[in-house]
Design an enzyme around this catalytic site. Structure first.
Site, short mmCIF file in Angstrom:
data_model
loop_
_atom_site.label_atom_id
_atom_site.label_comp_id
_atom_site.label_asym_id
_atom_site.label_seq_id
_atom_site.Cartn_x
_atom_site.Cartn_y
_atom_site.Cartn_z
N ARG A 124 0.81 -1.21 0.00
CA ARG A 124 0.00 0.00 0.00
C ARG A 124 0.84 1.26 0.00
O ARG A 124 0.51 2.24 -0.67
CB ARG A 124 -0.96 -0.02 1.19
CG ARG A 124 -1.90 1.18 1.29
CD ARG A 124 -2.52 1.58 -0.04
NE ARG A 124 -3.21 0.49 -0.73
CZ ARG A 124 -3.62 0.55 -1.98
NH1 ARG A 124 -3.40 1.64 -2.71
NH2 ARG A 124 -4.23 -0.47 -2.55
N LYS A 140 2.73 24.37 -1.95
CA LYS A 140 1.36 23.86 -1.84
C LYS A 140 1.38 22.34 -2.05
O LYS A 140 0.95 21.81 -3.08
CB LYS A 140 0.46 24.55 -2.86
CG LYS A 140 0.31 26.05 -2.59
CD LYS A 140 -0.52 26.73 -3.65
CE LYS A 140 -0.62 28.23 -3.38
NZ LYS A 140 -1.39 28.95 -4.43
N LYS A 193 6.56 37.92 0.73
CA LYS A 193 5.28 38.02 0.05
C LYS A 193 4.47 39.19 0.61
O LYS A 193 4.95 39.93 1.48
CB LYS A 193 4.52 36.70 0.17
CG LYS A 193 5.32 35.51 -0.39
CD LYS A 193 4.49 34.26 -0.49
CE LYS A 193 3.53 34.32 -1.65
NZ LYS A 193 2.78 33.05 -1.84
N GLU A 196 7.92 39.48 -3.74
CA GLU A 196 6.69 39.51 -4.53
C GLU A 196 6.30 40.95 -4.87
O GLU A 196 6.34 41.83 -4.02
CB GLU A 196 5.57 38.84 -3.75
CG GLU A 196 4.23 38.81 -4.46
CD GLU A 196 3.15 38.17 -3.62
OE1 GLU A 196 3.10 36.93 -3.59
OE2 GLU A 196 2.38 38.91 -2.98
N ASP A 256 3.14 38.69 -9.23
CA ASP A 256 1.95 38.00 -8.74
C ASP A 256 0.67 38.51 -9.40
O ASP A 256 0.31 39.67 -9.26
CB ASP A 256 1.85 38.16 -7.22
CG ASP A 256 0.68 37.39 -6.64
OD1 ASP A 256 0.55 36.20 -6.96
OD2 ASP A 256 -0.09 37.98 -5.86
#
Length: 285
Positions: free
Chosen positions: A102, A137, A169, A202, A224
């Site tokens: 698995r 992410k 950011k 950013e 961005d």
């Protein structure tokens, strides 16, 4: 980026934790009906199409579970596969094969899906100088696998985590009191702590691009959610002062257009957070 040693440590931790989670005090299904001395053989069968990834990781898992298991590989990481292909055979103790099954399948299905999607995006960028990047992410606990899959698929890795690169950011900038202050404080912090980390900043508009350029020591500017028109203008303004990266809402329909603007990188969280697992099975033979 992290070192090879750090990467291998991450893989070891993933395997140990996954086995702890899945096996616990024993694979009682196998222990109940399969003799400890039983020997068997299984094949990794592809029931889909795309780019295979995780073969090397599967070998690490099998060796962790049982060093006597033997793996015969027919398809390597990064190669194209189709329905009916057999990626490898694993032979040895039957209980060991089932104990690893698995974890191997979960990892390879996820990694192959990421590699396939990355390969698709990378092919859309052929003929340009632009590279596709992943992001943070990722699925908690298995980031190393997902970023590994991006590289197998032909992409490049962004920073691995919060500790191997500085990325200022919008929230960092706002909390610090503006772009210039954020960059100045960052340089001071790095000097005081004797750290050599690249700095990405950013930008939300062309005015911010110009303000970032007024500060020295920025490695890359992240554009961005810029329009195509503003991206072209930003690339012209930045020139050779630092590298450029486009991000935000870029998909398969627009990625080539953003690359044509001349950016060095395009980052996409979709490489890791929006994929459907490749259909694979481990079947006894």
């Amino acid at each position: 980026m992290i070192s090879e040693e750090q990467f291998r440590t991450e893989l070891d931790l993933i395997i140990k934790n996954a086995v702890r989670e899945d096996v616990g005090d024993g694979d009682h299904s196998s222990l109940a009906c399969i003799p400890p001395s039983a020997q068997g053989k299984a094949k990794l069968l592809v029931k889909d199409k795309g780019i295979i990834a995780g073969v090397e990781f599967a070998q690490l898992v099998f060796q962790y579970i049982d060093k006597t298991l033997e793996i015969e590989v027919f398809v390597k990481d990064g190669e194209s596969v189709k329905f009916g292909d057999v990626v490898f055979h694993v032979s040895g103790n039957s209980q060991s094969i089932l104990k690893a099954e698995r974890l191997v399948l979960n990892a390879m299905q996820r990694m192959s899906a990421i590699a396939t999607k990355t390969n698709y995006f990378a092919n859309l960028l052929k003929g340009t100088e632009t590279k596709i990047l992943d992001t943070r992410k990722t699925t908690p606990g298995i980031r190393a696998l997902e970023k590994w899959a991006v590289k197998i698929g032909g992409g490049e890795n962004h920073r691995f985590a919060l500790y191997d690169m500085i990325m200022l950011k919008d929230n960092h900038i706002d909390f610090a009191g503006g772009i210039t202050k954020a960059i100045e404080k960052t340089h001071t912090y790095l000097a005081d702590n004797q750290k050599d980390l690249k700095i990405i900043v950013e930008a939300r508009n062309l005015t911010e691009v110009k303000e970032i350029l007024a500060s020295k020591g920025v490695y890359r500017i992240l554009l961005d959610n810029f329009s195509l028109e503003d991206t072209k203008r930003a690339v012209e303004i930045i020139g050779d002062a630092c590298l450029t990266e486009s991000s935000g809402g870029i998909n398969e329909h627009t990625i080539a257009k953003y690359a044509a603007c001349g950016v060095n990188y395009i980052s996409s969280g979709a490489l890791t957070h929006s994929v459907y697992n490749m259909d694979l099975s481990l079947k006894a033979i």
